[in-house]
Write an enzyme that holds these catalytic residues in place. Structure first.
Site, PDB file in Angstrom:
ATOM      1  N   HIS A 114       0.754  -0.857  -0.006  1.00 30.22           N
ATOM      2  CA  HIS A 114      -0.308   0.114  -0.241  1.00 30.22           C
ATOM      3  C   HIS A 114       0.367   1.033  -0.005  1.00 30.22           C
ATOM      4  O   HIS A 114       0.176   2.190  -0.313  1.00 30.22           O
ATOM      5  CB  HIS A 114      -0.809  -0.046   1.547  1.00 30.22           C
ATOM      6  CG  HIS A 114      -0.207   0.747   2.709  1.00 30.22           C
ATOM      7  ND1 HIS A 114       0.041  -0.916   3.078  1.00 30.22           N
ATOM      8  CD2 HIS A 114       0.280   1.750   3.001  1.00 30.22           C
ATOM      9  CE1 HIS A 114       0.288  -0.087   4.389  1.00 30.22           C
ATOM     10  NE2 HIS A 114       0.633   1.247   4.184  1.00 30.22           N
ATOM     11  N   ASP A 144       0.043  -7.853   1.725  1.00 28.20           N
ATOM     12  CA  ASP A 144       0.639  -5.918   1.877  1.00 28.20           C
ATOM     13  C   ASP A 144       1.969  -5.953   1.049  1.00 28.20           C
ATOM     14  O   ASP A 144       2.491  -5.565   2.637  1.00 28.20           O
ATOM     15  CB  ASP A 144       0.530  -5.697   3.195  1.00 28.20           C
ATOM     16  CG  ASP A 144      -0.026  -3.843   2.980  1.00 28.20           C
ATOM     17  OD1 ASP A 144      -0.003  -2.789   1.968  1.00 28.20           O
ATOM     18  OD2 ASP A 144       0.160  -3.489   4.062  1.00 28.20           O
ATOM     19  N   SER A 221       4.937   2.323   8.351  1.00 27.76           N
ATOM     20  CA  SER A 221       4.265   1.020   6.869  1.00 27.76           C
ATOM     21  C   SER A 221       5.377   1.007   6.288  1.00 27.76           C
ATOM     22  O   SER A 221       6.261   1.628   5.326  1.00 27.76           O
ATOM     23  CB  SER A 221       2.654   2.186   6.438  1.00 27.76           C
ATOM     24  OG  SER A 221       1.998   1.670   7.091  1.00 27.76           O
TER      25      SER A 221
END
Length: 379
Positions: A114, A144, A221
């Site tokens: 993402h 992901d 992230s």
């Protein structure tokens, strides 16, 4: 008061004893200073700093941008650029990543899918000030995980740990770039393991997440989650908004397996059999049997209850039915849904699962051949 008189030898003896006492005190003081200095060194250099120093050189900031097409309303143009400038705007974002392998010419970096999704331009910032152009070798929305490649010579790399050995209560250290604050370190513990994607509100993922209370924020992230030795045990990927102390990471064993496929082929195989399942417990059994609208009757005390079989799936083709209780897969007793998913992943799309199920008062043997997860079911 009588006066004491000492001869020469007595005075010499007293002087020697006094000198010895002074020297001894000096040793004690000097030894105390050494011990104090050692204590200060230990206080300034603990296991967290050692772990961070081991990994930090390989942790990077991932910078992405995406051009948004279309005309921009005139009222907004002063906020997006000078008059007469292009009517296109650029959406920018920041994430984290870490180098897992490096050669004389290239380096491969793991991050989240993402983070780089729909990016037109990707650059990677290193702690030594270098900013390198990045190429996305592949990204897998199902887990992901994404891999970026940069052109560079002998980059520092992380040491990869074993996420299968992660246990609740052990130390966890997160490194990343939350809100663009580079090289931020937070510390906590492993709060839980094998958290399902449904548990944390991302049902479209196929990951058994590691839960930690080490602070994770936007920008973390793709960064590494470390153990006390500085080895990477996870990829920080998700938070639940409105909560505190709830962060989630992809186990590094999963991320590594996905990354190797992306590096080799640019895509990832995701075998599936097409069922919804739940692990049986006395509470689950009682709930199903007493539910007024339940169409099932569960007799077994343990195993994996098949709740639904989707039409046209490998499980349906093999004859699996809703209400069946899976007792064994490939001669291995199963009590967790995650165990079945792991076995499906192991055999892949060219393999076969030998499944033993309990159906009413019968025991039935089935053979299921997993297939690639249809694109329509991918995120």
């Amino acid at each position: 008061m009588p006066q004491l008189r000492f001869n020469f030898l007595e005075k010499l003896a007293i002087g020697f004893v006094t000198w010895l006492a002074i020297v001894s005190i000096g040793f004690v003081i000097d030894g105390s200073r050494t011990a104090w200095a050692a204590g200060q060194t230990n206080a300034d250099s603990n296991f967290v700093t050692a772990a961070v120093e081991k990994a930090a050189g390989a942790v990077v900031q991932v910078n992405v941008s995406r051009t948004l097409g279309g005309d921009i309303p005139g009222a907004l143009r002063p906020f997006l650029g000078r008059p007469g400038a292009s009517s296109q705007s650029v959406l920018r974002g920041i994430g984290s990543g870490f180098v897992i392998s490096s050669t004389n010419t290239t380096g491969q970096i793991i991050t989240n899918a993402h983070v780089v999704d729909s990016a037109d331009l990707v650059t990677v910032s290193f702690q030594d000030g270098r900013i390198l152009a990045g190429k996305v070798l592949g990204k897998d929305p199902v887990t992901d995980v994404a891999v970026i490649e940069v052109q560079a010579d002998r980059l520092p790399t992380v040491t990869v740990g074993n996420s299968d050995k992660v246990r609740q209560g052990q130390w966890a250290i997160a490194i990343g770039n939350p809100l663009g604050l580079q090289e931020t370190v937070t510390v906590g513990v492993i709060s839980g393991t094998e958290r399902s994607s449904a548990d944390i509100g991302v049902p479209d993922k196929r990951v058994g997440f590691i839960q930690t209370d080490a602070a994770i924020n936007p920008g973390n992230s793709g960064g590494p989650l470390l153990n006390a030795e500085g080895d990477v045990i996870g990829v920080n990927t998700a938070i639940i908004r409105g909560t505190q102390g709830l962060g989630f990471a992809i186990p590094i064993n999963t991320a590594q397996a996905v990354a190797q496929q992306l590096i080799a082929t640019g895509e990832v195989q995701h075998p599936y059999i097409g069922v919804q399942m739940v692990a049986l417990t006395p509470q689950v059994k009682q709930y199903i049997n007493q539910a007024p609208n339940s169409q099932m009757r569960v007799e077994e005390e343990n195993g994996i209850l098949v709740v639904r079989v989707n039409k046209g799936t490998p499980a349906a083709k093999a004859g699996l039915r809703a209400g069946d209780v899976i007792a064994e897969v490939n001669q291995q007793p199963v009590e967790k849904v995650s165990t079945i998913q792991r076995l499906v992943d192991q055999v892949g799309v060219t393999g076969e699962l030998e499944v033993t199920v309990k159906r009413s008062d019968r025991t039935i043997a089935l053979k299921i051949e997993p297939e690639q997860l249809p694109t329509a079911e991918m995120p």
